[in-house]
Design a protein around this motif. Sequence first.
Motif, mmCIF file in Angstrom:
data_model
loop_
_atom_site.group_PDB
_atom_site.id
_atom_site.type_symbol
_atom_site.label_atom_id
_atom_site.label_comp_id
_atom_site.label_asym_id
_atom_site.label_seq_id
_atom_site.Cartn_x
_atom_site.Cartn_y
_atom_site.Cartn_z
ATOM 1 N N LEU A 45 -8.059 2.105 -4.278
ATOM 2 C CA LEU A 45 -9.309 2.555 -3.675
ATOM 3 C C LEU A 45 -9.449 4.053 -3.915
ATOM 4 O O LEU A 45 -8.459 4.773 -3.996
ATOM 5 N N ASP A 46 -10.673 4.504 -4.021
ATOM 6 C CA ASP A 46 -10.948 5.913 -4.266
ATOM 7 C C ASP A 46 -10.944 6.671 -2.944
ATOM 8 O O ASP A 46 -11.885 6.574 -2.165
ATOM 9 N N GLU A 47 -9.888 7.405 -2.699
ATOM 10 C CA GLU A 47 -9.740 8.164 -1.461
ATOM 11 C C GLU A 47 -9.763 9.676 -1.710
ATOM 12 O O GLU A 47 -9.397 10.450 -0.829
ATOM 13 N N LEU A 87 -11.264 -13.211 -2.318
ATOM 14 C CA LEU A 87 -11.802 -11.966 -2.853
ATOM 15 C C LEU A 87 -13.109 -11.608 -2.155
ATOM 16 O O LEU A 87 -13.355 -10.434 -1.835
ATOM 17 N N ASP A 88 -13.943 -12.604 -1.857
ATOM 18 C CA ASP A 88 -15.208 -12.350 -1.162
ATOM 19 C C ASP A 88 -14.971 -11.737 0.221
ATOM 20 O O ASP A 88 -15.683 -10.818 0.625
ATOM 21 N N HIS A 89 -13.988 -12.249 0.958
ATOM 22 C CA HIS A 89 -13.671 -11.691 2.282
ATOM 23 C C HIS A 89 -13.212 -10.241 2.171
ATOM 24 O O HIS A 89 -13.582 -9.394 2.983
ATOM 25 N N MET A 90 -12.390 -9.968 1.153
ATOM 26 C CA MET A 90 -11.903 -8.606 0.967
ATOM 27 C C MET A 90 -13.060 -7.661 0.641
ATOM 28 O O MET A 90 -13.178 -6.582 1.234
ATOM 29 N N VAL A 91 -13.930 -8.077 -0.269
ATOM 30 C CA VAL A 91 -15.074 -7.238 -0.657
ATOM 31 C C VAL A 91 -15.984 -7.009 0.539
ATOM 32 O O VAL A 91 -16.456 -5.885 0.775
ATOM 33 N N GLU A 92 -16.232 -8.046 1.327
ATOM 34 C CA GLU A 92 -17.075 -7.906 2.521
ATOM 35 C C GLU A 92 -16.473 -6.886 3.488
ATOM 36 O O GLU A 92 -17.173 -6.010 3.997
ATOM 37 N N TYR A 93 -15.177 -6.996 3.730
ATOM 38 C CA TYR A 93 -14.506 -6.065 4.638
ATOM 39 C C TYR A 93 -14.562 -4.631 4.095
ATOM 40 O O TYR A 93 -14.889 -3.692 4.817
ATOM 41 N N THR A 95 -16.621 -3.307 2.002
ATOM 42 C CA THR A 95 -17.995 -2.805 1.998
ATOM 43 C C THR A 95 -18.399 -2.336 3.389
ATOM 44 O O THR A 95 -19.008 -1.280 3.541
ATOM 45 N N GLU A 96 -18.029 -3.098 4.412
ATOM 46 C CA GLU A 96 -18.397 -2.750 5.785
ATOM 47 C C GLU A 96 -17.555 -1.608 6.342
ATOM 48 O O GLU A 96 -18.073 -0.702 6.981
ATOM 49 N N GLU A 97 -16.244 -1.662 6.125
ATOM 50 C CA GLU A 97 -15.325 -0.744 6.801
ATOM 51 C C GLU A 97 -14.886 0.451 5.966
ATOM 52 O O GLU A 97 -14.509 1.469 6.513
ATOM 53 N N GLU A 99 -16.685 1.684 3.220
ATOM 54 C CA GLU A 99 -17.821 2.237 2.491
ATOM 55 C C GLU A 99 -17.739 1.962 0.994
ATOM 56 O O GLU A 99 -18.092 2.793 0.171
ATOM 57 N N ASP A 100 -17.224 0.790 0.657
ATOM 58 C CA ASP A 100 -17.241 0.319 -0.721
ATOM 59 C C ASP A 100 -16.536 1.265 -1.693
ATOM 60 O O ASP A 100 -17.067 1.610 -2.736
ATOM 61 N N ARG A 101 -15.322 1.690 -1.359
ATOM 62 C CA ARG A 101 -14.585 2.608 -2.225
ATOM 63 C C ARG A 101 -13.699 1.884 -3.235
ATOM 64 O O ARG A 101 -12.752 2.458 -3.740
ATOM 65 N N VAL A 102 -14.020 0.643 -3.519
ATOM 66 C CA VAL A 102 -13.268 -0.093 -4.540
ATOM 67 C C VAL A 102 -14.172 -0.243 -5.763
ATOM 68 O O VAL A 102 -15.355 -0.542 -5.645
ATOM 69 N N ASP A 103 -13.611 0.018 -6.934
ATOM 70 C CA ASP A 103 -14.433 -0.021 -8.144
ATOM 71 C C ASP A 103 -14.480 -1.423 -8.748
ATOM 72 O O ASP A 103 -13.669 -2.284 -8.430
ATOM 73 N N ASP A 104 -15.449 -1.620 -9.630
ATOM 74 C CA ASP A 104 -15.648 -2.932 -10.247
ATOM 75 C C ASP A 104 -14.449 -3.369 -11.082
ATOM 76 O O ASP A 104 -14.122 -4.550 -11.131
ATOM 77 N N ALA A 105 -13.788 -2.423 -11.747
ATOM 78 C CA ALA A 105 -12.632 -2.779 -12.578
ATOM 79 C C ALA A 105 -11.507 -3.365 -11.723
ATOM 80 O O ALA A 105 -10.852 -4.329 -12.129
ATOM 81 N N THR A 106 -11.294 -2.809 -10.543
ATOM 82 C CA THR A 106 -10.268 -3.340 -9.640
ATOM 83 C C THR A 106 -10.625 -4.748 -9.195
ATOM 84 O O THR A 106 -9.769 -5.645 -9.171
#
Length: 142
Positions: A45-47, A87-93, A95-97, A99-106
Amino acid sequence: MVHALQEASRVLRPGGLLVDLRPISTGVQVQLQIAPGRWRAAGELDEKQFLADDAAADRAVAQAVNAGWLIPAGGRPFEFRWHFQTLDHMVEYLTEEWEDRVDDATLTRAAEQLAALPAPVDSPLCVRREMRFGVYRPAASG
């Protein structure tokens, strides 16, 4: 923050402790469980936006210790994991918590690695983060 640490050392009761519990903003990984107890990194994640705050907090605690306001009394880093079934549950979490700091490549790597698993694994995905746990006592208590 330095002023807050100085004030905390002043108002703590005798024998009281100050606990420094905070995330470390480097190496926050999205991982895939490839077998029970075996994990593989799919990306991070981009921190970067939090690195300056982490460094400032580290400096403030060091200043409080060097000034004699606080005395280290223990602690250590530890690992914290959030587990996900899909993966959908992880992306949902995220995105909500987060602020979507995970990139598409990951996400793509995680999806590919999930699809390639030879057998289903319980809670196959996680976000792994290192946490800082420090315990300090005020110099006056002891």
